[in-house]
Structure formats: C-alpha cells, structure tokens
Design an enzyme around this catalytic site. Structure first.
Site, PDB file in Angstrom:
ATOM      1  N   ASN A 123     -16.426 -14.599  10.616  1.00  0.00           N
ATOM      2  CA  ASN A 123     -15.767 -15.864  10.898  1.00  0.00           C
ATOM      3  C   ASN A 123     -14.293 -15.884  10.526  1.00  0.00           C
ATOM      4  O   ASN A 123     -13.480 -16.536  11.172  1.00  0.00           O
ATOM      5  CB  ASN A 123     -16.490 -16.990  10.138  1.00  0.00           C
ATOM      6  CG  ASN A 123     -16.016 -18.364  10.549  1.00  0.00           C
ATOM      7  OD1 ASN A 123     -15.952 -18.677  11.729  1.00  0.00           O
ATOM      8  ND2 ASN A 123     -15.665 -19.188   9.580  1.00  0.00           N
ATOM      9  N   THR A 173     -20.804  16.791  27.605  1.00  0.00           N
ATOM     10  CA  THR A 173     -21.162  15.571  28.317  1.00  0.00           C
ATOM     11  C   THR A 173     -21.206  15.866  29.814  1.00  0.00           C
ATOM     12  O   THR A 173     -20.255  16.414  30.363  1.00  0.00           O
ATOM     13  CB  THR A 173     -20.135  14.460  28.044  1.00  0.00           C
ATOM     14  OG1 THR A 173     -19.994  14.294  26.631  1.00  0.00           O
ATOM     15  CG2 THR A 173     -20.570  13.154  28.673  1.00  0.00           C
ATOM     16  N   LYS A 175     -20.784  15.523  33.585  1.00  0.00           N
ATOM     17  CA  LYS A 175     -19.836  14.825  34.462  1.00  0.00           C
ATOM     18  C   LYS A 175     -20.169  15.156  35.919  1.00  0.00           C
ATOM     19  O   LYS A 175     -20.669  16.240  36.193  1.00  0.00           O
ATOM     20  CB  LYS A 175     -18.402  15.259  34.148  1.00  0.00           C
ATOM     21  CG  LYS A 175     -17.992  15.131  32.687  1.00  0.00           C
ATOM     22  CD  LYS A 175     -17.788  13.702  32.268  1.00  0.00           C
ATOM     23  CE  LYS A 175     -17.278  13.625  30.825  1.00  0.00           C
ATOM     24  NZ  LYS A 175     -17.041  12.240  30.383  1.00  0.00           N
ATOM     25  N   LYS A 177     -19.857  11.214  35.122  1.00  0.00           N
ATOM     26  CA  LYS A 177     -20.761  10.443  34.274  1.00  0.00           C
ATOM     27  C   LYS A 177     -21.673   9.524  35.080  1.00  0.00           C
ATOM     28  O   LYS A 177     -22.773   9.204  34.633  1.00  0.00           O
ATOM     29  CB  LYS A 177     -19.964   9.641  33.251  1.00  0.00           C
ATOM     30  CG  LYS A 177     -18.982   8.634  33.849  1.00  0.00           C
ATOM     31  CD  LYS A 177     -18.374   7.735  32.773  1.00  0.00           C
ATOM     32  CE  LYS A 177     -17.419   8.482  31.887  1.00  0.00           C
ATOM     33  NZ  LYS A 177     -16.787   7.595  30.882  1.00  0.00           N
ATOM     34  N   ASP A 203     -23.574  10.402  29.208  1.00  0.00           N
ATOM     35  CA  ASP A 203     -22.402   9.626  28.831  1.00  0.00           C
ATOM     36  C   ASP A 203     -22.848   8.235  28.394  1.00  0.00           C
ATOM     37  O   ASP A 203     -23.971   7.812  28.663  1.00  0.00           O
ATOM     38  CB  ASP A 203     -21.393   9.555  29.976  1.00  0.00           C
ATOM     39  CG  ASP A 203     -19.967   9.777  29.491  1.00  0.00           C
ATOM     40  OD1 ASP A 203     -19.656   9.302  28.382  1.00  0.00           O
ATOM     41  OD2 ASP A 203     -19.184  10.428  30.184  1.00  0.00           O
ATOM     42  N   GLU A 204     -21.934   7.523  27.725  1.00  0.00           N
ATOM     43  CA  GLU A 204     -22.325   6.265  27.083  1.00  0.00           C
ATOM     44  C   GLU A 204     -22.817   5.214  28.072  1.00  0.00           C
ATOM     45  O   GLU A 204     -23.651   4.375  27.725  1.00  0.00           O
ATOM     46  CB  GLU A 204     -21.163   5.704  26.257  1.00  0.00           C
ATOM     47  CG  GLU A 204     -19.959   5.216  27.057  1.00  0.00           C
ATOM     48  CD  GLU A 204     -18.997   6.322  27.440  1.00  0.00           C
ATOM     49  OE1 GLU A 204     -17.963   6.008  28.038  1.00  0.00           O
ATOM     50  OE2 GLU A 204     -19.276   7.503  27.143  1.00  0.00           O
ATOM     51  N   HIS A 294     -23.202   7.131  19.966  1.00  0.00           N
ATOM     52  CA  HIS A 294     -21.903   7.006  20.630  1.00  0.00           C
ATOM     53  C   HIS A 294     -21.242   5.714  20.152  1.00  0.00           C
ATOM     54  O   HIS A 294     -21.918   4.714  19.933  1.00  0.00           O
ATOM     55  CB  HIS A 294     -22.066   6.983  22.150  1.00  0.00           C
ATOM     56  CG  HIS A 294     -20.783   7.257  22.877  1.00  0.00           C
ATOM     57  ND1 HIS A 294     -19.790   6.306  22.992  1.00  0.00           N
ATOM     58  CD2 HIS A 294     -20.321   8.369  23.510  1.00  0.00           C
ATOM     59  CE1 HIS A 294     -18.767   6.826  23.670  1.00  0.00           C
ATOM     60  NE2 HIS A 294     -19.061   8.077  23.990  1.00  0.00           N
ATOM     61  N   ARG A 295     -19.908   5.755  20.012  1.00  0.00           N
ATOM     62  CA  ARG A 295     -19.187   4.599  19.471  1.00  0.00           C
ATOM     63  C   ARG A 295     -18.488   3.787  20.565  1.00  0.00           C
ATOM     64  O   ARG A 295     -17.434   3.191  20.318  1.00  0.00           O
ATOM     65  CB  ARG A 295     -18.182   5.044  18.419  1.00  0.00           C
ATOM     66  CG  ARG A 295     -17.138   6.044  18.908  1.00  0.00           C
ATOM     67  CD  ARG A 295     -16.134   6.383  17.816  1.00  0.00           C
ATOM     68  NE  ARG A 295     -15.083   7.276  18.301  1.00  0.00           N
ATOM     69  CZ  ARG A 295     -13.955   7.528  17.643  1.00  0.00           C
ATOM     70  NH1 ARG A 295     -13.739   6.960  16.466  1.00  0.00           N
ATOM     71  NH2 ARG A 295     -13.049   8.340  18.147  1.00  0.00           N
ATOM     72  N   SER A 379     -14.982  15.021  20.472  1.00  0.00           N
ATOM     73  CA  SER A 379     -15.185  14.960  21.914  1.00  0.00           C
ATOM     74  C   SER A 379     -14.041  14.201  22.556  1.00  0.00           C
ATOM     75  O   SER A 379     -13.574  13.209  22.017  1.00  0.00           O
ATOM     76  CB  SER A 379     -16.514  14.261  22.228  1.00  0.00           C
ATOM     77  OG  SER A 379     -16.706  14.117  23.610  1.00  0.00           O
TER      78      SER A 379
END
Length: 475
Positions: A123, A173, A175, A177, A203-204, A294-295, A379
């Site tokens: 908050n 990864t 591709k 993707k 991939d994400e 994954h972020r 990565s």
C-alpha cells in the site's frame, strides 16, 4: 495495569492527526534478531523532512493510518508497529535517503510470501508524501525463513538427480517462442538435447495457445527427452511450463508432467503469483520434480532505480517461496545486469550465509540457515564468445542458457548445441588448469574451435555481435 500493557483506552483517547515521526521514528531502537529489516530508498515530496517520510513508510506498511483511531487503544502499538530506526542520505543525491525500518515478526503469517509483500509493499508505494519509493533489500531472520519450505530440492540434490558435477549446466530456450506446432517443437528439443545440452526450455509465454496445446507439447517433449537420453547416455530435461490461468489448471499440468516421468517443470512466478508458486513448489518436492522459475514481469517492478523493488528482494522471496532455478541476468548479454550487483543477488540465491556488503548492494547480513540454494540462470543474448566470461562470473553452480545462441547456428540446432557444449568444456578445462578466463577466454575458444567445426562456425557467425548499453541500475 503495567506500563508495558497500558493502552490509550486506559489513559484517554485524543482524536486528531499527528506527525508520523512522533510515533514511528525511533532512532534509539535496537533491532532484534527476530525483526524483519527493510532498506527503502525514499524520495520525499518537497518540504517533507526525511524523518517524517521514513516514519510514514514504517507506519503505512505496518499499523498506522492517516489519523489517530480509537481502536489503537485496544492493542499495544509498541509491540506491533514498524519502526524507522535509521536514515542516511544517498551519496550524490540531494533529496534521497535510505530509511531503515524494523518490523516485528508477529506482523506476518508464517510461510507466506504473499502476506509478507502485501504488508511491506502492498500500500505504501502510492503514498502522497513520497515522490518515489524503492525497496532495496530485506533481512529475513531465521525465525521467519524456517517457516518456509524453500526450494523443492536445491543445488546438490539436483546435481545428484542429474549425475552432473564440476561444471555449469547448459540450456536453450526453444525459438521461435510462439507459433511452432507441438511436433516441430519436440523436434527442436530433441536436436538440442542430442547435441549436448542438459536442458531445453519453454519460453515464458508458452502456455496452451491454439497453435500448440499444452498436453501435446508435453507429450512430444517427453518423447524428445527419452530419445536424446537413449542416444547420449546423459540425463536430459525440458522445462515444461505449467503456468496457467488457475491454480487448479497449473497443478493438473504438473501432475501430467510427473506421470510422463520428466525431471523438471517451470513456472512464471511473478505473473503466476506467489501463492500459486509456493503451492507448486510443495508439489514438486513431494513428487520429485525440479522447478525452474522464470521472472517474467520483473523489470516492471525492479528496473527503475528510484521506485519499485530491487530484484535482490524478489530473489529472496523466490528462495522462500520455492524454485530450483531462477533467471538472474547475464552481465554480458542483451538484458540488464551490472556485475557487482548481479553477483550480490546470485550469492543471496546460492549461499547459506551472506555478509553485508554495500558495494554489491547487500544492505543486511543474511543467514539462510539450512534452506537449500537456487541455481541462477544466465540467459538473454549470449553466444559462444560469452562462454569464458559466463564461466568465470557465475562459476559451476549455474545454468547457462543459449536460445538464439543455439538455434541460430548456421548448420542447425544440433550443431549449435555441440558448439556450446564444446565451448563450455574447453572453458572449464582451461579454468581447472589455472588459466585466467577473463584475459585468455577468447584464445581458449579459438583453440577449441580448431577441433570442432561446429564451434568454428558459431565463432564466425557471432564474432561481431555485441550489446553495449550502460546499465540504468547502479549503486
């Protein structure tokens, strides 16, 4: 009634508005071993004293509100309130300060990153008295961290499961993707794993789209894993992304992955949410699955240096919520990452005990006690010429992940994987022989390319590729 338990109700209630610093700025406070400590980068509005700004952060992220309320008298604020116990100016900034806030442990639900963040950052970031606010670091005391399971397995257990030691792990990864059919996707997975990679990755944003439904992808990827394992004699894996629109659907995908016998699944922990991530991490430990994290969306939160939250905080939160791998930038590729700061949160992911070191952005000494570590994943825009630097920077306990740097090889996917594996093995051997990869890395790659036509072709195609932009996140 003792002085310690005396409340406003017992001495009379006085309504009105008073400065936060009268209650929440306590420079004489001695922090406790059980306190959760926070370091906020505070930019007050003009005319707001730093003590008032720091106290406002402490108040609005704990027990305070904008006015005195009668129900304050029904509890002990001294027991539960957050306290701004120190303020220091930020060097080189005229109106910016680091405010240190201590929170009593009882403010937080055990084992819940969701509740921790809802309280501390939920908050206060919209507070009008502040122009900007950034959470730079948290100190998580063992009394709180021990209420979390943490990573499903951790670094050592993962190495034992894979039977792979003494080097970084290699990934890729797939591709493009988006857009491949499940069968063609599985073919690319097989070619990369056969060529020498340890892992391939969804991939994400590969979930379950019309061109490739999740169940079809899981089946073809499992077939690719088993075929590559049979041909190479090595244990292989593909990060099957279980992220979904509901927790129930996410768990259904993880359960199917376990039934296929694959070693690892994946989750987008920020877009998926900490509650979902913690649930999945518990399932993975109970069922022997590794968990790759994954972020995706992190830069929305952490990229601006004056407002938001530094990734080291998100990294600590992930270690508590649970994950065996997490993306951590590269220092050398296309994505943001300053070396000292990156290595600071890499240590916070991997090590048991990390000393305070402001030169690396670590504001507090962090003791994880027995919580397993997390493998950092490098990565984003990396290729064979980066291999010496990545090996030297990240060391053995890491995953080096080349997407375009594998699939963009002029001869195809399997030769791209061969090139990366040869480059990695050459760098590890050179390091073990005592060579300085920081100075001799390019020569190590050139020597290895004489014996590997796949590596030679990769060296030629990417010899001019660089990503040279200044970092915007610095101390």
């Amino acid at each position: 009634m003792s002085p310690k338990t005396e409340t406003k109700a017992s001495v009379g209630f006085k309504a009105g508005v008073k400065d936060y610093r009268l209650t929440y700025y306590t420079p004489e406070y001695q922090t406790k071993d059980t306190d959760i400590l926070a370091a906020f980068r505070v930019t007050p509005q003009p005319g707001v004293p730093p003590e008032e700004a720091g106290a406002a952060v402490a108040a609005e992220s704990s027990t305070g509100t904008w006015t005195t309320v009668w129900t304050d008298g029904l509890t002990s604020l001294d027991r539960y309130k957050g306290r701004c116990y120190d303020i220091e100016p930020v060097p080189g900034e005229e109106s910016q300060f680091i405010a240190y806030v201590a929170y009593p442990l009882d403010l937080f639900e055990e084992g819940s990153v969701t509740n921790l963040f809802t309280s501390i950052v939920g908050n206060v970031f919209g507070f009008k008295a502040l122009r900007a606010l950034r959470l730079e670091d948290l100190r998580i005391p063992p009394a709180y961290s021990k209420t979390f399971q943490g990573p499903p397995h951790g670094i050592q257990v993962e190495r034992d499961k894979l039977n792979k030691y003494g080097r970084p792990l290699l990934g890729c990864t797939i591709k493009p993707k988006l857009g491949l059919s499940a069968k063609n996707y599985g073919r690319a997975v097989y070619e990369c794993l056969r060529g020498g990679l340890d892992f391939t990755k969804d991939d994400e944003n590969v979930n379950s789209q019309p061109f490739m439904r999740w169940r079809d992808r899981f089946v073809f990827c499992a077939e690719a894993i088993y075929k590559a394992q049979a041909e190479t004699g090595e244990i292989k894996g593909h990060y099957l992304n279980a992220t979904a629109g509901t927790c129930e659907e996410m768990m259904k995908r993880a359960i199917f992955a376990r039934e296929l016998g694959v070693p690892i699944v994946m989750h987008d922990y920020l877009t998926g949410g900490f509650t979902a991530n913690t649930s999945l991490a518990h399932y993975c430990r109970d069922n022997g699955l590794l968990l790759h994290i994954h972020r995706a969306m992190h830069a929305v939160i952490d990229r601006q240096r004056n407002h938001g939250m530094h990734f080291r905080v998100l990294a600590k939160a992930l270690r508590m919520s649970g994950g065996d791998h997490i993306h951590a930038g590269t220092v050398v590729g296309k994505l943001e990452g300053e070396r000292d700061v990156t290595l600071g949160f890499v240590d916070l992911l991997r090590d048991d005990f990390i000393e305070k070191d402001r030169s690396r952005g670590i504001y507090f000494t962090q003791d994880w006690v027995s919580m397993p570590g997390v493998l950092p994943v490098a990565s984003g825009g990396i290729h064979v010429w980066h291999m010496p630097a990545l090996t030297e920077i990240f060391g053995d306990d890491s995953v080096l992940q080349f997407g375009g740097g594998t699939l963009g090889h002029p001869w195809g996917n399997a030769p791209g994987a061969v090139a990366n594996r040869v480059a990695l093995e050459a760098c590890v051997q050179a390091r073990n022989e005592g060579r300085d990869l920081a100075r001799e890395g390019n020569e190590v790659i050139r020597e290895a390319s004489k014996w590997s036509p796949e590596l030679a072709a990769a060296c030629e195609i990417w010899k001019e590729i660089k990503f040279e932009f200044d970092t915007i996140d610095y101390l």
